[in-house]
Design a protein around this motif. Structure first.
Motif, PDB file in Angstrom:
ATOM      1  N   SER A  97      -3.107  35.374 -13.537  1.00 45.34           N
ATOM      2  CA  SER A  97      -2.082  34.470 -14.069  1.00 45.34           C
ATOM      3  C   SER A  97      -0.825  34.492 -13.207  1.00 45.34           C
ATOM      4  O   SER A  97      -0.170  33.450 -13.018  1.00 45.34           O
ATOM      5  CB  SER A  97      -1.735  34.857 -15.508  1.00 45.34           C
ATOM      6  N   LEU A  98      -0.465  35.649 -12.646  1.00 47.32           N
ATOM      7  CA  LEU A  98       0.727  35.719 -11.812  1.00 47.32           C
ATOM      8  C   LEU A  98       0.521  34.948 -10.517  1.00 47.32           C
ATOM      9  O   LEU A  98       1.432  34.248 -10.045  1.00 47.32           O
ATOM     10  CB  LEU A  98       1.081  37.171 -11.514  1.00 47.32           C
ATOM     11  N   SER A  99      -0.689  35.029  -9.937  1.00 46.19           N
ATOM     12  CA  SER A  99      -0.975  34.275  -8.714  1.00 46.19           C
ATOM     13  C   SER A  99      -0.918  32.778  -8.979  1.00 46.19           C
ATOM     14  O   SER A  99      -0.385  32.004  -8.166  1.00 46.19           O
ATOM     15  CB  SER A  99      -2.351  34.660  -8.164  1.00 46.19           C
ATOM     16  N   ARG A 100      -1.477  32.346 -10.109  1.00 44.26           N
ATOM     17  CA  ARG A 100      -1.420  30.919 -10.451  1.00 44.26           C
ATOM     18  C   ARG A 100       0.016  30.475 -10.676  1.00 44.26           C
ATOM     19  O   ARG A 100       0.416  29.379 -10.267  1.00 44.26           O
ATOM     20  CB  ARG A 100      -2.256  30.641 -11.701  1.00 44.26           C
ATOM     21  N   PHE A 101       0.813  31.340 -11.296  1.00 47.00           N
ATOM     22  CA  PHE A 101       2.218  30.989 -11.541  1.00 47.00           C
ATOM     23  C   PHE A 101       2.958  30.799 -10.224  1.00 47.00           C
ATOM     24  O   PHE A 101       3.643  29.798 -10.027  1.00 47.00           O
ATOM     25  CB  PHE A 101       2.873  32.097 -12.368  1.00 47.00           C
ATOM     26  N   LEU A 102       2.808  31.750  -9.318  1.00 46.57           N
ATOM     27  CA  LEU A 102       3.538  31.671  -8.052  1.00 46.57           C
ATOM     28  C   LEU A 102       3.047  30.500  -7.208  1.00 46.57           C
ATOM     29  O   LEU A 102       3.840  29.861  -6.499  1.00 46.57           O
ATOM     30  CB  LEU A 102       3.376  32.980  -7.284  1.00 46.57           C
ATOM     31  N   ALA A 103       1.747  30.207  -7.258  1.00 47.03           N
ATOM     32  CA  ALA A 103       1.224  29.088  -6.483  1.00 47.03           C
ATOM     33  C   ALA A 103       1.839  27.769  -6.917  1.00 47.03           C
ATOM     34  O   ALA A 103       2.060  26.871  -6.091  1.00 47.03           O
ATOM     35  CB  ALA A 103      -0.300  29.032  -6.611  1.00 47.03           C
ATOM     36  N   ALA A 104       2.139  27.631  -8.182  1.00 48.95           N
ATOM     37  CA  ALA A 104       2.741  26.398  -8.680  1.00 48.95           C
ATOM     38  C   ALA A 104       4.256  26.399  -8.585  1.00 48.95           C
ATOM     39  O   ALA A 104       4.879  25.348  -8.393  1.00 48.95           O
ATOM     40  CB  ALA A 104       2.312  26.177 -10.132  1.00 48.95           C
ATOM     41  N   ALA A 105       4.876  27.593  -8.700  1.00 48.22           N
ATOM     42  CA  ALA A 105       6.338  27.652  -8.780  1.00 48.22           C
ATOM     43  C   ALA A 105       7.007  27.761  -7.424  1.00 48.22           C
ATOM     44  O   ALA A 105       8.094  27.217  -7.212  1.00 48.22           O
ATOM     45  CB  ALA A 105       6.757  28.832  -9.665  1.00 48.22           C
ATOM     46  N   LEU A 106       6.398  28.482  -6.486  1.00 46.19           N
ATOM     47  CA  LEU A 106       7.062  28.732  -5.205  1.00 46.19           C
ATOM     48  C   LEU A 106       7.321  27.468  -4.388  1.00 46.19           C
ATOM     49  O   LEU A 106       8.360  27.385  -3.722  1.00 46.19           O
ATOM     50  CB  LEU A 106       6.249  29.738  -4.394  1.00 46.19           C
ATOM     51  N   PRO A 107       6.429  26.466  -4.366  1.00 39.73           N
ATOM     52  CA  PRO A 107       6.766  25.258  -3.591  1.00 39.73           C
ATOM     53  C   PRO A 107       8.063  24.592  -4.040  1.00 39.73           C
ATOM     54  O   PRO A 107       8.881  24.190  -3.210  1.00 39.73           O
ATOM     55  CB  PRO A 107       5.556  24.356  -3.815  1.00 39.73           C
ATOM     56  N   VAL A 108       8.257  24.469  -5.342  1.00 42.12           N
ATOM     57  CA  VAL A 108       9.494  23.859  -5.828  1.00 42.12           C
ATOM     58  C   VAL A 108      10.687  24.726  -5.481  1.00 42.12           C
ATOM     59  O   VAL A 108      11.733  24.224  -5.013  1.00 42.12           O
ATOM     60  CB  VAL A 108       9.413  23.637  -7.355  1.00 42.12           C
ATOM     61  N   ALA A 109      10.571  26.039  -5.679  1.00 43.21           N
ATOM     62  CA  ALA A 109      11.681  26.931  -5.352  1.00 43.21           C
ATOM     63  C   ALA A 109      12.023  26.844  -3.870  1.00 43.21           C
ATOM     64  O   ALA A 109      13.195  26.806  -3.482  1.00 43.21           O
ATOM     65  CB  ALA A 109      11.335  28.364  -5.747  1.00 43.21           C
ATOM     66  N   ALA A 110      10.981  26.821  -3.014  1.00 43.66           N
ATOM     67  CA  ALA A 110      11.222  26.761  -1.570  1.00 43.66           C
ATOM     68  C   ALA A 110      11.916  25.450  -1.180  1.00 43.66           C
ATOM     69  O   ALA A 110      12.837  25.453  -0.353  1.00 43.66           O
ATOM     70  CB  ALA A 110       9.902  26.904  -0.817  1.00 43.66           C
ATOM     71  N   TRP A 111      11.491  24.349  -1.747  1.00 40.50           N
ATOM     72  CA  TRP A 111      12.114  23.063  -1.400  1.00 40.50           C
ATOM     73  C   TRP A 111      13.533  22.957  -1.943  1.00 40.50           C
ATOM     74  O   TRP A 111      14.413  22.365  -1.301  1.00 40.50           O
ATOM     75  CB  TRP A 111      11.253  21.913  -1.924  1.00 40.50           C
ATOM     76  N   VAL A 112      13.771  23.501  -3.112  1.00 37.31           N
ATOM     77  CA  VAL A 112      15.132  23.511  -3.656  1.00 37.31           C
ATOM     78  C   VAL A 112      16.060  24.313  -2.744  1.00 37.31           C
ATOM     79  O   VAL A 112      17.182  23.882  -2.429  1.00 37.31           O
ATOM     80  CB  VAL A 112      15.136  24.075  -5.093  1.00 37.31           C
TER      81      VAL A 112
END
Length: 442
Positions: A97-112
């Protein structure tokens, strides 16, 4: 016989590449970039040219506009599984679940983060070519970038927990309100937990505030992520303890989070003039322009006694041998993009500081006309001709005052150089007093 070249097997694209290159994440970064650039451009004249002003304006926009946007973007991305109805399917994946969370969340965080850093970099470039002194403050935008990334991750947690389409805009509004209350409620200890640094351009934050603020908000974010997605949720206690320790340190320090900027405590002087001209080191590169603007005034005072030793642009109390230099620290008024807007008016204000050093004004006709003659000789007011025309069309008293001023000007200008220096020396010996009887007659 033709030889067919063997094709090398192509390396499969990383599964996260589409998340970074297409979809919502780049749009979120573009929204942050455009929002921050617009907020900076609207008031560009108030910060462009001053490194501290650029730091504060970019920081203000990043916190009050960037963080709510990052929260909303992360929340919208986090609610994607609910909107698509793929939550049950993804839970059957072999990934944790943590890997799935980071896979979805990190792109937005990185672009922000990328959008904020691009806006901050453009602001620094906009100040670089017209900087008036000092040096860039890079720690502030880097710290803000970390905080915006944390906000995107925290918003993602909320989007996963709250399956509601209006959660993203409401979270942004709530974040803006909370940041505003924390930032402007100076009476409470909680105001020191706000990421918005309440300081003046003459101040800098203590060296340990950025890591403490990162530990405070980053620790809360990491605790929320681990509590939501980690296999062992008890691990969330470690970042929570770190966040608590940082919060205690920030609240207990209170007003000690800022200190005077060492640069603002120093002056840079041109000693070739009379009086000397000193400016705050934050505006060191303005000194040649100021010297040129005052060249007429200082040239007329050469050899005159009883004048102050220097024009001082200090932040503390002035000494007896100093007189205040007209203000240059309100960017957008007297200084715009590293240039003096009105050198003539600047010289007149400096001359008025010399003539009007007393705490009272002389209203008697003869001393008032004498003061006006000295003002006219040193640096005439840009509006002098306009008011002279008004008095010429006024009543008898106005016309008499104009005639007295014109005659006093003519007598002062008619003196030879040596006589005028002696007379001005006598005049400036009385400039700090209110007794009109000591003013030498023209």
């Amino acid at each position: 016989m033709t030889l067919l070249a063997e094709r090398r097997p192509t390396r499969p694209a990383h599964p996260l590449r589409p998340e970074y290159r297409r979809g919502f994440a780049p749009l979120a970064g573009a929204a942050v970039l455009v929002t921050l650039l617009v907020s900076l451009a609207i008031v560009a004249v108030t910060w462009q040219g001053g490194w501290a002003e650029t730091r504060d304006r970019a920081h203000f926009g990043a916190v009050l506009l960037g963080i709510p946007l990052a929260l909303a973007a992360g929340c919208w991305q986090g609610g994607r599984e609910h909107r698509r109805g793929t939550g049950e399917l993804l839970r059957t994946s072999v990934r944790g679940s943590l890997s799935r969370f980071l896979a979805a969340a990190l792109p937005v965080a990185a672009w922000v983060v990328a959008g904020h850093l691009a806006a901050a970099g453009l602001a620094l470039l906009a100040t670089w070519y017209c900087a008036t002194g000092d040096s860039p403050y890079l720690v502030v935008p880097l710290t803000d970038a970390v905080l915006l990334g944390c906000a995107a991750l925290a918003g993602h947690v909320v989007g996963r927990v709250v399956p509601w389409r209006l959660a993203a805009p409401l979270l942004a509004i709530g974040g803006y309100v909370v940041l505003g209350v924390l930032s402007y409620d100076h009476r409470g200890a909680l105001s020191h937990l706000s990421p918005l640094l309440d300081s003046w351009p003459e101040e800098v934050q203590v060296w340990w505030r950025p890591p403490a603020m990162t530990a405070w908000l980053g620790g809360l974010t990491l605790a929320a992520v681990l509590a939501h997605a980690a296999r062992r949720r008890a691990t969330a206690l470690l970042p929570l303890v770190a966040a608590t320790a940082a919060a205690v340190l920030l609240t207990q320090t209170g007003e000690g989070l800022t200190r005077p900027n060492p640069v603002s405590l120093r002056q840079v002087c041109d000693t070739s003039t009379t009086p000397q001209i000193c400016v705050n080191a934050r505006y060191e590169k303005l000194l040649p322009q100021i010297t040129d603007a005052l060249s007429g005034l200082t040239g007329r005072l050469e050899g005159v006694r009883n004048v102050p030793v220097r024009f001082a642009d200090g932040r503390g109390p002035q000494r007896a041998d100093e007189v205040g230099l007209p203000s240059v620290d309100s960017l957008g008024w007297s200084v715009v993009r590293g240039r003096l807007v009105d050198p003539e008016r600047f010289a007149w204000e400096a001359g008025m500081a010399l003539v009007g050093r007393g705490d009272c004004s002389r209203t008697e006709p003869e001393p008032a006309a004498t003061d006006a003659a000295v003002e006219h000789y040193l640096a005439p007011s840009p509006t002098e001709a306009y008011f002279d025309r008004l008095d010429a069309r006024g009543d008898a008293e106005s016309r008499a005052g104009l005639k007295a001023r014109q005659e006093a000007r003519a007598r002062l200008l008619a003196m030879d150089e040596e006589r005028r220096r002696e007379w001005l020396s006598e005049y400036f010996a009385t400039a700090t007093g209110c007794d009109a009887s000591g003013v030498p007659a023209l």
